[in-house]
Design a protein around this motif. Sequence first.
Motif, PDB file in Angstrom:
ATOM      1  N   ASN A  69     -44.277  39.255  -5.796  1.00  0.00           N
ATOM      2  CA  ASN A  69     -45.262  39.779  -4.855  1.00  0.00           C
ATOM      3  C   ASN A  69     -46.141  40.841  -5.499  1.00  0.00           C
ATOM      4  O   ASN A  69     -47.321  40.949  -5.172  1.00  0.00           O
ATOM      5  N   LEU A  70     -45.603  41.600  -6.436  1.00  0.00           N
ATOM      6  CA  LEU A  70     -46.424  42.558  -7.170  1.00  0.00           C
ATOM      7  C   LEU A  70     -47.510  41.823  -7.962  1.00  0.00           C
ATOM      8  O   LEU A  70     -48.667  42.256  -7.997  1.00  0.00           O
ATOM      9  N   ILE A  71     -47.161  40.699  -8.559  1.00  0.00           N
ATOM     10  CA  ILE A  71     -48.147  39.901  -9.293  1.00  0.00           C
ATOM     11  C   ILE A  71     -49.277  39.469  -8.371  1.00  0.00           C
ATOM     12  O   ILE A  71     -50.457  39.629  -8.693  1.00  0.00           O
ATOM     13  N   VAL A  72     -48.933  38.928  -7.211  1.00  0.00           N
ATOM     14  CA  VAL A  72     -49.965  38.464  -6.278  1.00  0.00           C
ATOM     15  C   VAL A  72     -50.840  39.627  -5.830  1.00  0.00           C
ATOM     16  O   VAL A  72     -52.054  39.507  -5.756  1.00  0.00           O
ATOM     17  N   LEU A  73     -50.230  40.772  -5.557  1.00  0.00           N
ATOM     18  CA  LEU A  73     -50.988  41.924  -5.073  1.00  0.00           C
ATOM     19  C   LEU A  73     -51.872  42.544  -6.146  1.00  0.00           C
ATOM     20  O   LEU A  73     -52.996  42.948  -5.874  1.00  0.00           O
ATOM     21  N   GLU A  74     -51.364  42.633  -7.383  1.00  0.00           N
ATOM     22  CA  GLU A  74     -52.152  43.284  -8.446  1.00  0.00           C
ATOM     23  C   GLU A  74     -53.051  42.322  -9.213  1.00  0.00           C
ATOM     24  O   GLU A  74     -54.169  42.669  -9.555  1.00  0.00           O
ATOM     25  N   ARG A  75     -52.553  41.135  -9.500  1.00  0.00           N
ATOM     26  CA  ARG A  75     -53.331  40.183 -10.292  1.00  0.00           C
ATOM     27  C   ARG A  75     -54.134  39.222  -9.412  1.00  0.00           C
ATOM     28  O   ARG A  75     -54.938  38.463  -9.902  1.00  0.00           O
TER      29      ARG A  75
END
Length: 168
Positions: A69-75
């Motif tokens: 989810n961090l990937i989706v939110l940041e990238r």
Amino acid sequence: MSIQVPWSVLPDYRCFGCSPHNLHGLRLEFQAHPEGLQARFALDRGFESYPGVVHGGLVGVICDETIGNLIVLERRRPAFTVSMRTRFVTPLLVDRPYRCVARLRADDGDLFHGSADVLDADGVVCATATAVYQPFSLDQVRHQLTLGDDEVALLDQAITATLAPNGA
């Protein structure tokens, strides 16, 4: 304050890790963290392995969900997990508070790299994970997902418009 994941625009998403609609899931909620993203959790006996001990596979799920989810939110791109390595320092116990803190490392060409630590209430590391993710576009994986055209468009818009945990 909880961060809405892009998937929440789908009224009936059933992710085992983060959906509030999956009665059998973990129902993780995410908050911003100075290093990336965190999820606070406590698991009951329904998630145990040995008596009183959380099943280790669930620790991996929690790390994977938080990093993913961090990937989706940041990238602003969804990504499939390619590989993940989990190191267990000490068992997690049922009905105890923990938090998972995820951070991203430098991208490697087409791959995303992340790591996570699971900490107890005293901040002691109980488990760590490192993982590699392959980003994808929803159109590329249409044949693998059970989403209609309207849902793909809605989700694409949510991913593009989402704010990173730090508000960027």
